[in-house]
Enzyme design. Structure first.
Site, short mmCIF file in Angstrom:
data_model
loop_
_atom_site.label_atom_id
_atom_site.label_comp_id
_atom_site.label_asym_id
_atom_site.label_seq_id
_atom_site.Cartn_x
_atom_site.Cartn_y
_atom_site.Cartn_z
N TYR A 18 0.57 -1.48 0.36
CA TYR A 18 0.49 -0.09 0.00
C TYR A 18 0.99 1.50 0.31
CZ TYR A 18 -3.13 3.41 2.40
OH TYR A 18 -4.43 4.37 2.26
N ALA A 79 7.40 -5.65 5.74
CA ALA A 79 7.78 -5.53 7.15
C ALA A 79 6.36 -6.36 7.56
CB ALA A 79 7.18 -4.63 8.44
N TYR A 145 4.33 -6.00 17.31
CA TYR A 145 4.21 -5.40 15.73
C TYR A 145 5.40 -3.60 16.28
CZ TYR A 145 3.86 -1.79 12.46
OH TYR A 145 3.88 -1.37 10.83
N LYS A 149 9.19 -2.38 15.36
CA LYS A 149 9.77 -1.46 14.64
C LYS A 149 10.62 -0.93 15.88
CE LYS A 149 7.15 -1.76 10.72
NZ LYS A 149 8.15 -0.94 9.27
N ASN A 174 -2.54 6.93 11.86
CA ASN A 174 -3.32 6.35 10.63
C ASN A 174 -3.45 6.49 9.35
OD1 ASN A 174 -4.39 5.90 13.27
ND2 ASN A 174 -5.93 4.38 12.60
N ARG A 283 -12.24 -3.29 23.34
CA ARG A 283 -10.58 -4.21 22.46
C ARG A 283 -9.42 -4.06 23.58
NH1 ARG A 283 -10.01 -3.27 16.40
NH2 ARG A 283 -9.61 -1.27 16.99
N GLY A 285 -6.10 -2.80 24.95
CA GLY A 285 -4.83 -2.10 24.62
C GLY A 285 -5.03 -0.77 23.67
#
Length: 329
Positions: A18, A79, A145, A149, A174, A283, A285
């Protein structure tokens, strides 16, 4: 078009994905020579922009075999990037992200490749205590993840200091929207805007709102959405501002937060679809608010988001979604 003196020969790892495909398209438009390296595990061969040379292979191995041709820099997007998967299969992320990146750094050092722009993430900050989030905020990732990084960022810092590498890490918030024929085509989709648009296309019955009791104006979580083309432009600026022996880190976001309900409403406006929404439990976290402080990128890179309107971002994503739907993919 860049002049010959400013034309760079570059490798883009993950350029069939993307963000990588959009960045490659923008690099080509600026007159640079680009080789895309991608193993197509999540990317798409037909997403590689026309004009770029494509080499299918591992980000480290294939790049190492190419660097002997002489390159001015590498933009490293390749990644593993699914948060949930990173917690279930951490080895995939430590090997696929960290070890691959170390091997890439070693290959760049061996061939004297001078510049690196690295695709980092806001996930390195975890659940910050305040927002907007500056680059000086503590880095306490809450998932593998983000931790992988952050580990790469630390490695880049030490390589830059020890070996004179000119490096920039860009920590995305985002990313959304589309650019021309390039947009989000994830097999496993986790991003809000494309998920909402899947309701409008009839591929999903409703969108779930995870929590409506956050301390925000409408009770839903707030996030910073940045247009993918603005993000790509920051990579071009990072290439020209990278300095030997330095590793600079920049947050990239609009600096404006939009709630889940605001995103859904923007999608309803753009698509004309009612888009049913159902509230589900929070959710674990999920922070209430994640908004970037991008002052450093504005001041040092001369970057600013030009496509900050939420409905505009959704409109581009919707156009791309409809075009892909018409193509059957």
């Amino acid at each position: 078009m860049a002049s010959d003196s400013s034309r760079l020969k570059l490798i883009v790892t993950g350029g069939a994905g993307y963000v990588g495909s959009v960045c490659t398209a923008r690099l080509l438009e600026a007159g640079h020579e680009v080789v895309v390296v991608d193993d197509l595990s999540t990317g798409h061969a037909d997403a590689v922009p026309d004009g770029a040379r494509f080499v299918e292979g591992d980000a480290a191995d294939a790049t190492a075999s190419l660097l002997g041709e002489g390159f001015d820099g590498v933009l490293h997007f390749a990644a593993k990037s699914l948060v949930g998967e990173s917690m279930q299969d951490p080895a995939k992320y430590w090997h696929g992200n960290v070890i691959t990146s170390i091997r890439l750094l070693d290959a760049m050092r061996a061939h004297g490749t001078p510049r690196l722009v690295f695709s980092s993430t806001a996930a390195t900050y975890g659940e910050p205590e305040r927002s907007p989030i500056p680059e000086t905020a503590p880095t306490m990732p809450t998932n593998t993840y983000g931790a992988s990084k952050l580990a790469i960022d630390h490695a880049i810092t030490s390589y830059a200091r020890a070996h004179g590498l000119a490096a920039v890490s860009l920590r995305y918030f985002n990313v959304a929207g589309a650019y021309g024929r390039f947009g989000e085509r994830h097999t496993t989709e986790t991003h809000l805007i494309p998920l909402v648009l899947q309701v409008a296309t009839g591929d999903r019955p409703h969108i779930s709102i995870f929590g409506e009791d956050y301390p925000t104006d409408d009770g839903t979580a707030v996030r910073d959405y940045i247009h993918v083309a603005d993000l790509a432009d920051a990579h071009l600026l990072a290439l020209t501002h990278a300095r030997a022996g330095e590793h600079r880190i920049y947050n990239l976001g609009n600096g404006t937060g939009f709630s889940v309900r605001q995103v859904i409403e923007a999608c309803r406006t753009v698509t004309g679809h009612p888009i049913p929404a159902e509230v589900a439990p929070r959710r674990a976290g999920d922070p209430a608010i994640l908004v970037a402080a991008s002052d450093r990128a504005r001041e040092e890179l001369g970057w600013k988001p030009e496509r900050a309107d939420l409905e505009g971002i959704v409109r581009d994503a919707w156009r791309f979604t409809q075009e892909r739907k018409a193509l059957g993919g």
